[in-house]
Design an enzyme around this catalytic site. Structure first.
Site, mmCIF file in Angstrom:
data_model
loop_
_atom_site.group_PDB
_atom_site.id
_atom_site.type_symbol
_atom_site.label_atom_id
_atom_site.label_comp_id
_atom_site.label_asym_id
_atom_site.label_seq_id
_atom_site.Cartn_x
_atom_site.Cartn_y
_atom_site.Cartn_z
ATOM 1 N N GLY A 269 3.484 6.797 7.816
ATOM 2 C CA GLY A 269 4.879 6.959 7.419
ATOM 3 C C GLY A 269 5.742 5.824 7.930
ATOM 4 O O GLY A 269 6.816 5.556 7.396
ATOM 5 N N ASN A 270 5.286 5.124 8.991
ATOM 6 C CA ASN A 270 5.988 3.951 9.503
ATOM 7 C C ASN A 270 5.749 2.722 8.628
ATOM 8 O O ASN A 270 6.498 1.745 8.703
ATOM 9 C CB ASN A 270 5.539 3.612 10.926
ATOM 10 C CG ASN A 270 6.345 4.313 11.992
ATOM 11 O OD1 ASN A 270 5.841 5.157 12.717
ATOM 12 N ND2 ASN A 270 7.628 3.964 12.091
ATOM 13 N N SER A 271 4.696 2.746 7.812
ATOM 14 C CA SER A 271 4.349 1.581 6.996
ATOM 15 C C SER A 271 5.532 1.143 6.148
ATOM 16 O O SER A 271 6.155 1.951 5.462
ATOM 17 C CB SER A 271 3.172 1.909 6.081
ATOM 18 O OG SER A 271 1.995 2.079 6.813
ATOM 19 N N HIS B 46 0.817 -1.217 0.000
ATOM 20 C CA HIS B 46 0.000 0.000 0.000
ATOM 21 C C HIS B 46 0.855 1.274 0.000
ATOM 22 O O HIS B 46 0.350 2.358 -0.283
ATOM 23 C CB HIS B 46 -0.987 0.005 1.176
ATOM 24 C CG HIS B 46 -0.389 0.306 2.519
ATOM 25 N ND1 HIS B 46 -0.077 -0.668 3.436
ATOM 26 C CD2 HIS B 46 -0.053 1.472 3.109
ATOM 27 C CE1 HIS B 46 0.424 -0.119 4.520
ATOM 28 N NE2 HIS B 46 0.441 1.193 4.349
ATOM 29 N N ASP C 132 0.249 -7.697 1.631
ATOM 30 C CA ASP C 132 0.635 -6.281 1.663
ATOM 31 C C ASP C 132 2.147 -6.103 1.686
ATOM 32 O O ASP C 132 2.681 -5.227 2.371
ATOM 33 C CB ASP C 132 0.009 -5.569 2.866
ATOM 34 C CG ASP C 132 -0.013 -4.048 2.676
ATOM 35 O OD1 ASP C 132 0.131 -3.596 1.518
ATOM 36 O OD2 ASP C 132 -0.153 -3.321 3.669
ATOM 37 N N GLY D 145 -7.489 -25.478 0.923
ATOM 38 C CA GLY D 145 -8.766 -25.661 0.231
ATOM 39 C C GLY D 145 -9.936 -25.961 1.139
ATOM 40 O O GLY D 145 -10.784 -26.792 0.792
ATOM 41 N N VAL D 146 -10.001 -25.287 2.299
ATOM 42 C CA VAL D 146 -11.138 -25.491 3.204
ATOM 43 C C VAL D 146 -11.688 -24.149 3.648
ATOM 44 O O VAL D 146 -10.959 -23.171 3.755
ATOM 45 C CB VAL D 146 -10.736 -26.312 4.458
ATOM 46 C CG1 VAL D 146 -10.249 -27.693 4.076
ATOM 47 C CG2 VAL D 146 -9.695 -25.579 5.286
#
Length: 499
Positions: free
Chosen positions: A244-246, A136, A166, A302-303
């Site tokens: 800004g920490n992302s 992001h 992400d 697949g559950v």
């Protein structure tokens, strides 16, 4: 005689008083800084004498060493976006042109093209310039720049992204960079001290401390953007993290990278007590996939599942409150092929206990389609195991890989075709496309197509490489073709060509 004694007494008193005065001055003067300089006023000082301020902390609880190690490897990521606005059609009525005026039209175009900017953080994971950040942070950016801790600035290229976790991988042309090593997030314990390092509010190289307050946390922020295949199993901390920490680093006291700071829990948009980081066990696997294959290899059990609660246990007559309950699975499910059934309760993946869906996802996400995992589950109170061969979203075990030997560009009927870059695909939110140039001097000129157009499909056949375009065009003998695509500014367009 008395007069003489009085005079001698006064002289003696004066001498004693003078001695005391001189002695006191020297005593006070000894506390002042001395100087070999012969300049006047060398003893003048404007602050108090300061004592040694070295702080002694308990062994193992020293933030200084970790901060000094990590800070040089955390970078400032800045992005630039072209502001999108409604385009004035070329055939606009003269009345509206008169209304806006030529100056107004030029101003409109300048406004439309004015760039917006964004900011985040990143972590150098290899000394030759590979940098991890959040998807992001760079999503749909036209330009990505990286500012190192020593203020050197580089333009970055986007290697690949994974919206499901992400995570994004960048590359800059630099060598001998300080890099962080991965720590094992599986070994991180609740209550352990950690540091968050990043660039909140454009405050470069900010370090905050806190403890791990939870693991395997699912807060539902990725599902809104990435959909059903999103993976959330965050490390939760109370280290202060702000916009800004992302993309910045979450490290332990050894300076090992145990997570990438991604989100905060807040009603105001600023830190309110809790922050969340993608664990290094997921980050390292995503990065490895992007480097080896150009795409993330997502393995699925697949559950469809739900956490076992007291109410569910009572309703389904379950003998445990641990594990996750399997309530649905498709026919092509890897779990079904291995003998797992609806109603089973999965308790372990390769010996690791799983009590929530996010914990199960975190374990399975580490693998690729075709890998085998040992699944422990309960059925009717009895514990069973199954060796499950994981599959991809299409229900098979194929690895999706970009062909490094594919032709980078082809000239077809006078126009040049080349695969769109990963950054272009990410910005335009498309899965594949082929960019065309040199249209004016080609046989495609009569269609009205312009240079820079990215073809996404021809007659509904996806076009991801120049070879795709060539194959479709050569395979068409008669009739017309519908070309679909998008321009770099996001405007979609359709063109018809005859063959």
């Amino acid at each position: 005689m008395k007069t003489k004694q009085l005079f001698l007494g006064l002289m003696l008193s004066a001498m004693v008083g003078g001695g005391v005065a001189v002695g006191s001055y020297k005593l006070l003067d000894d506390d002042r800084p001395t100087s070999e300089s012969t300049l006047p006023n060398t003893n003048v000082r404007y602050t108090s004498v300061m004592r040694d301020s070295k702080v002694i902390v308990p062994e193992g609880l020293n933030f200084v060493t970790s901060a000094e190690l990590v800070t040089p490897a955390v970078v400032h990521v800045t992005t630039e976006y072209k502001v999108q606005a409604r385009r004035m059609p070329n055939d606009i009525h003269p009345f509206f042109r008169d209304f806006f005026g030529e100056e107004g039209m030029e101003g409109y175009q300048r406004q439309r093209q004015s760039p917006a900017q964004g900011s985040g953080s990143g972590v150098i994971i290899a000394s030759n310039g590979y940098i991890v950040t959040n998807n992001h942070v760079i999503d749909r950016a036209d330009k990505i720049k990286v500012v190192l801790d020593d203020k050197r600035t580089y333009e970055a290229t986007l290697v690949g992204t994974d919206p499901n976790t992400d995570i994004a991988l960048l590359k800059i042309n630099a060598d001998n960079l300080p890099a962080l090593r991965y720590g094992n997030s599986d070994n991180v314990r609740v209550g352990e001290w950690v540091l968050a390092v990043g660039n909140p509010f454009n405050l470069n190289s900010t370090v905050t401390a806190g403890i791990v307050s939870a693991k395997g946390r699912n807060v539902g922020i990725l599902q809104e953007s990435a959909g059903q295949y999103s993976v959330e199993s965050f490390i939760q901390t109370d280290a202060a993290v702000n916009p800004g920490n992302s993309g910045g680093a979450l490290v332990n006291l050894n300076g090992d990278l145990i997570g990438i700071n991604t989100a905060i829990a807040s009603q105001t948009g600023t830190f309110a007590g809790y922050s969340f980081a993608v664990p290094s066990s997921i980050v390292s696997k995503v990065v490895d996939d992007l480097l080896k294959y150009g795409e993330v290899q997502r393995a699925l059990l697949g559950v469809s599942m739900q956490e076992v609660t007291a109410d569910l246990a009572k309703e389904k007559n379950l003998k445990t409150l641990n594990g996750v309950f399997v309530y649905q699975m498709p026919d092509e499910s890897a779990a079904k092929a291995a003998g797992i059934e609806v109603g089973d309760v999965i308790t372990q993946i390769n010996g690791v206990k799983v009590n929530t869906g996010s914990q199960l996802q975190e374990q399975v996400t580490r693998y690729r389609p075709g890998d085998k995992v040992k699944v422990t589950f309960l059925r009717g109170g009895s514990e069973k195991t199954a060796n499950v061969t994981l599959r991809n979203a299409a229900g098979n075990t194929e690895i999706v890989k970009r062909d490094p030997n594919s032709t980078k560009s082809l000239t077809i009927d006078g126009a040049k075709f080349e695969a769109a870059s990963k950054q272009e695909l990410n910005k335009l939110d498309i899965t594949g496309g082929v960019r065309v140039s040199g249209v004016e001097k080609s046989q495609f000129a009569e269609t009205g197509m312009k240079d820079g157009f990215i073809i996404t499909s021809i007659d509904r056949n996806p076009t991801n490489t120049p070879e795709d375009v060539q194959k479709i065009l050569k395979g068409t003998r008669k009739g017309g073709l519908l070309i679909e695509g998008v321009y770099p500014d996001g405007r979609r367009a359709y063109y018809a060509i005859g063959r």
